[in-house]
Design a protein around this motif. Structure first.
Motif, PDB file in Angstrom:
ATOM      1  N   ARG A 140     -23.208  19.727  68.406  1.00  0.00           N
ATOM      2  CA  ARG A 140     -23.645  20.946  69.088  1.00  0.00           C
ATOM      3  C   ARG A 140     -23.560  22.163  68.171  1.00  0.00           C
ATOM      4  O   ARG A 140     -24.281  23.159  68.359  1.00  0.00           O
ATOM      5  CB  ARG A 140     -22.769  21.146  70.325  1.00  0.00           C
ATOM      6  N   PHE A 141     -22.669  22.101  67.166  1.00  0.00           N
ATOM      7  CA  PHE A 141     -22.430  23.262  66.301  1.00  0.00           C
ATOM      8  C   PHE A 141     -23.149  23.170  64.953  1.00  0.00           C
ATOM      9  O   PHE A 141     -23.129  24.144  64.187  1.00  0.00           O
ATOM     10  CB  PHE A 141     -20.919  23.424  66.058  1.00  0.00           C
ATOM     11  N   PHE A 142     -23.770  22.033  64.662  1.00  0.00           N
ATOM     12  CA  PHE A 142     -24.365  21.826  63.338  1.00  0.00           C
ATOM     13  C   PHE A 142     -25.279  22.978  62.912  1.00  0.00           C
ATOM     14  O   PHE A 142     -25.208  23.455  61.786  1.00  0.00           O
ATOM     15  CB  PHE A 142     -25.166  20.524  63.313  1.00  0.00           C
ATOM     16  N   LEU A 143     -26.174  23.398  63.769  1.00  0.00           N
ATOM     17  CA  LEU A 143     -27.212  24.362  63.394  1.00  0.00           C
ATOM     18  C   LEU A 143     -26.857  25.793  63.786  1.00  0.00           C
ATOM     19  O   LEU A 143     -27.678  26.701  63.658  1.00  0.00           O
ATOM     20  CB  LEU A 143     -28.546  23.962  64.025  1.00  0.00           C
ATOM     21  N   SER A 144     -25.625  26.002  64.241  1.00  0.00           N
ATOM     22  CA  SER A 144     -25.193  27.355  64.590  1.00  0.00           C
ATOM     23  C   SER A 144     -24.860  28.154  63.338  1.00  0.00           C
ATOM     24  O   SER A 144     -24.440  27.603  62.308  1.00  0.00           O
ATOM     25  CB  SER A 144     -23.960  27.291  65.494  1.00  0.00           C
ATOM     26  N   TYR A 145     -25.002  29.473  63.431  1.00  0.00           N
ATOM     27  CA  TYR A 145     -24.634  30.384  62.348  1.00  0.00           C
ATOM     28  C   TYR A 145     -23.362  31.136  62.761  1.00  0.00           C
ATOM     29  O   TYR A 145     -23.071  31.271  63.962  1.00  0.00           O
ATOM     30  CB  TYR A 145     -25.772  31.370  62.065  1.00  0.00           C
ATOM     31  N   PRO A 146     -22.615  31.632  61.790  1.00  0.00           N
ATOM     32  CA  PRO A 146     -21.338  32.273  62.116  1.00  0.00           C
ATOM     33  C   PRO A 146     -21.420  33.359  63.175  1.00  0.00           C
ATOM     34  O   PRO A 146     -20.542  33.466  64.035  1.00  0.00           O
ATOM     35  CB  PRO A 146     -20.882  32.834  60.761  1.00  0.00           C
ATOM     36  N   HIS A 147     -22.481  34.170  63.143  1.00  0.00           N
ATOM     37  CA  HIS A 147     -22.575  35.272  64.103  1.00  0.00           C
ATOM     38  C   HIS A 147     -22.772  34.785  65.537  1.00  0.00           C
ATOM     39  O   HIS A 147     -22.603  35.561  66.485  1.00  0.00           O
ATOM     40  CB  HIS A 147     -23.704  36.232  63.711  1.00  0.00           C
ATOM     41  N   GLU A 148     -23.120  33.515  65.702  1.00  0.00           N
ATOM     42  CA  GLU A 148     -23.319  32.948  67.031  1.00  0.00           C
ATOM     43  C   GLU A 148     -22.026  32.381  67.631  1.00  0.00           C
ATOM     44  O   GLU A 148     -22.032  31.902  68.766  1.00  0.00           O
ATOM     45  CB  GLU A 148     -24.384  31.856  66.975  1.00  0.00           C
ATOM     46  N   LEU A 149     -20.947  32.419  66.864  1.00  0.00           N
ATOM     47  CA  LEU A 149     -19.690  31.818  67.275  1.00  0.00           C
ATOM     48  C   LEU A 149     -18.658  32.882  67.627  1.00  0.00           C
ATOM     49  O   LEU A 149     -18.735  34.018  67.149  1.00  0.00           O
ATOM     50  CB  LEU A 149     -19.136  30.925  66.161  1.00  0.00           C
ATOM     51  N   SER A 150     -17.682  32.512  68.417  1.00  0.00           N
ATOM     52  CA  SER A 150     -16.551  33.395  68.687  1.00  0.00           C
ATOM     53  C   SER A 150     -15.623  33.407  67.469  1.00  0.00           C
ATOM     54  O   SER A 150     -15.739  32.568  66.564  1.00  0.00           O
ATOM     55  CB  SER A 150     -15.780  32.903  69.909  1.00  0.00           C
ATOM     56  N   GLY A 151     -14.667  34.337  67.454  1.00  0.00           N
ATOM     57  CA  GLY A 151     -13.724  34.401  66.339  1.00  0.00           C
ATOM     58  C   GLY A 151     -12.915  33.119  66.201  1.00  0.00           C
ATOM     59  O   GLY A 151     -12.698  32.632  65.085  1.00  0.00           O
ATOM     60  N   GLY A 152     -12.471  32.565  67.324  1.00  0.00           N
ATOM     61  CA  GLY A 152     -11.713  31.321  67.280  1.00  0.00           C
ATOM     62  C   GLY A 152     -12.544  30.162  66.774  1.00  0.00           C
ATOM     63  O   GLY A 152     -12.053  29.321  66.006  1.00  0.00           O
ATOM     64  N   GLN A 153     -13.814  30.105  67.175  1.00  0.00           N
ATOM     65  CA  GLN A 153     -14.697  29.039  66.689  1.00  0.00           C
ATOM     66  C   GLN A 153     -14.941  29.173  65.195  1.00  0.00           C
ATOM     67  O   GLN A 153     -14.969  28.170  64.467  1.00  0.00           O
ATOM     68  CB  GLN A 153     -16.012  29.065  67.457  1.00  0.00           C
ATOM     69  N   ARG A 154     -15.108  30.412  64.717  1.00  0.00           N
ATOM     70  CA  ARG A 154     -15.302  30.611  63.264  1.00  0.00           C
ATOM     71  C   ARG A 154     -14.068  30.142  62.490  1.00  0.00           C
ATOM     72  O   ARG A 154     -14.198  29.516  61.435  1.00  0.00           O
ATOM     73  CB  ARG A 154     -15.604  32.083  62.971  1.00  0.00           C
ATOM     74  N   GLN A 155     -12.874  30.444  63.006  1.00  0.00           N
ATOM     75  CA  GLN A 155     -11.675  29.987  62.312  1.00  0.00           C
ATOM     76  C   GLN A 155     -11.590  28.466  62.315  1.00  0.00           C
ATOM     77  O   GLN A 155     -11.155  27.850  61.337  1.00  0.00           O
ATOM     78  CB  GLN A 155     -10.429  30.596  62.949  1.00  0.00           C
ATOM     79  N   ARG A 156     -12.024  27.827  63.378  1.00  0.00           N
ATOM     80  CA  ARG A 156     -12.049  26.361  63.433  1.00  0.00           C
ATOM     81  C   ARG A 156     -13.036  25.790  62.416  1.00  0.00           C
ATOM     82  O   ARG A 156     -12.787  24.727  61.832  1.00  0.00           O
ATOM     83  CB  ARG A 156     -12.394  25.889  64.840  1.00  0.00           C
TER      84      ARG A 156
END
Length: 348
Positions: free
Chosen positions: A154-170
């Motif tokens: 689900r996250f393969f094609l996502s870009y950093p700006h599309e994620l929450s801070g916690g998701q970016r750290q993950r």
């Protein structure tokens, strides 16, 4: 994804069980006017497999410089860093192999991720840099799942700006895990996150420790974080470790005046664990410049014991004698303080 690879050097030889070590480590920087800043001034430190060690102290005490030197990003001017008993080499091939095994996690996931790279490419980057072959998609999927991003596809094609801070750290953590490291060095890993997310990331690090036998050095100024996550803690002041031991020993029974001051202003839940409970101690003055370290005990100008006269019996030593580098494995709870040593001697 299984646990980390068996520790081996670039020649495939089995390494010793003690993973990341520093011995009498020193890092100096030249300054204008011929001055020298002693950012790291004699440090012994170990991180074992499956162990989380917190390195704590005020901003400017040398924590980040020490971490960068352990990672091979700064060259030591004295002492030695070793991995599995093998001294760290700065030759390109050896350093590249070392950095696969010892991975860095930065405090700002937004700055650590390229905004033009998808999550998949961000995690796969390490595999490509190190020329690791095999099923890239499978390894990226497993790393994302380990980091708590499920389903990973689900996250393969996502870009950093599309994620929450916690998701970016993950994602940043997944980028480290994809290389199957033995040690991670995390510099304030939850400092930029909301309070609601901090606990989730700390719980993730604890789970990775258990599942992968992963060692970690966590750089922090937050002793509450250290209490929550660490097995051992080292307190750093002006380039040198002044107290270390298990997190319970150091934070419930702090013995160095600097540690006592830091612990005295912690929240009530940790305060209640101390014996005896201490009144808040306000440190006077600023942390001295690393280019102008005081003679004798480097903490003396700010020490509440010295200024109150309670250290009168060792005042001459405090003024003129610095303590030697504190060995990492000498005793379970080690303290670099003249007054403490006198108290131990008198109690014996």
């Amino acid at each position: 994804m299984g646990g980390p690879l068996s520790p081996e050097d670039e020649g495939g030889r089995r390494l010793s069980a003690q993973l990341l070590s520093a011995r009498d480590l020193r890092v100096e920087f030249g300054l204008p006017g011929g001055r020298v800043a002693r950012a790291v001034d004699g440090v012994d430190l170990d991180v074992a497999p499956g162990e989380i060690v917190a390195l704590a102290g005020e901003s400017g005490c040398g924590k980040t410089t020490l971490a960068r030197t352990l990672l091979g990003l700064e060259r030591a001017t004295g002492g030695e860093v070793s991995f599995g008993g093998v001294p760290l080499s700065h030759k390109s091939k050896a350093l590249k192999a070392y950095r696969r095994r010892v991975q860095l996690i930065l405090q700002d996931p937004t700055g650590a991720l390229n905004p033009r790279h998808t999550v998949y490419d961000a995690v796969a980057e390490g595999l490509r840099i190190h020329g690791i072959t095999g099923n890239e998609t499978e390894r990226v999927s497993e790393a994302l799942a380990r980091a708590g991003l499920r389903p990973p596809e689900r996250f393969f094609l996502s870009y950093p700006h599309e994620l929450s801070g916690g998701q970016r750290q993950r994602v940043v953590i997944a980028g480290a895990l994809v290389l199957h490291p033995h040690i991670i060095v995390a510099d304030e890993p939850v400092a930029s996150l909301d309070a609601s997310v901090r606990g989730e990331i700390l719980a993730l690090l604890l789970r990775l420790k258990e599942e992968m036998d992963l060692g970690a050095l966590v750089i922090t100024h937050d002793l509450g974080l250290a209490w929550s996550i660490a097995d051992r803690i080292a307190i750093m002041y002006l380039g040198r470790i002044v107290e270390q031991g298990t997190v319970e020993q150091v934070l419930t029974d702090p013995r160095h005046p600097y540690t006592q001051a830091l612990v005295s202003v912690l929240p009530g839940s940790l305060q209640k664990a101390q014996s005896p409970v201490r009144e808040p101690i306000v440190l006077t003055g600023e942390l001295p410049d690393a280019a102008n370290i005081p003679g004798g005990c480097r903490f003396r100008p700010r020490c509440q014991e010295f200024s109150s006269g309670r250290a009168a019996a060792v005042a001459a030593r405090c003024q003129h004698e610095d303590l030697e580098v504190m060995g990492a494995q000498t005793v379970d709870h080690a303290v670099a303080c003249h007054l403490h040593r006198l108290q131990v001697k008198e109690a014996a």
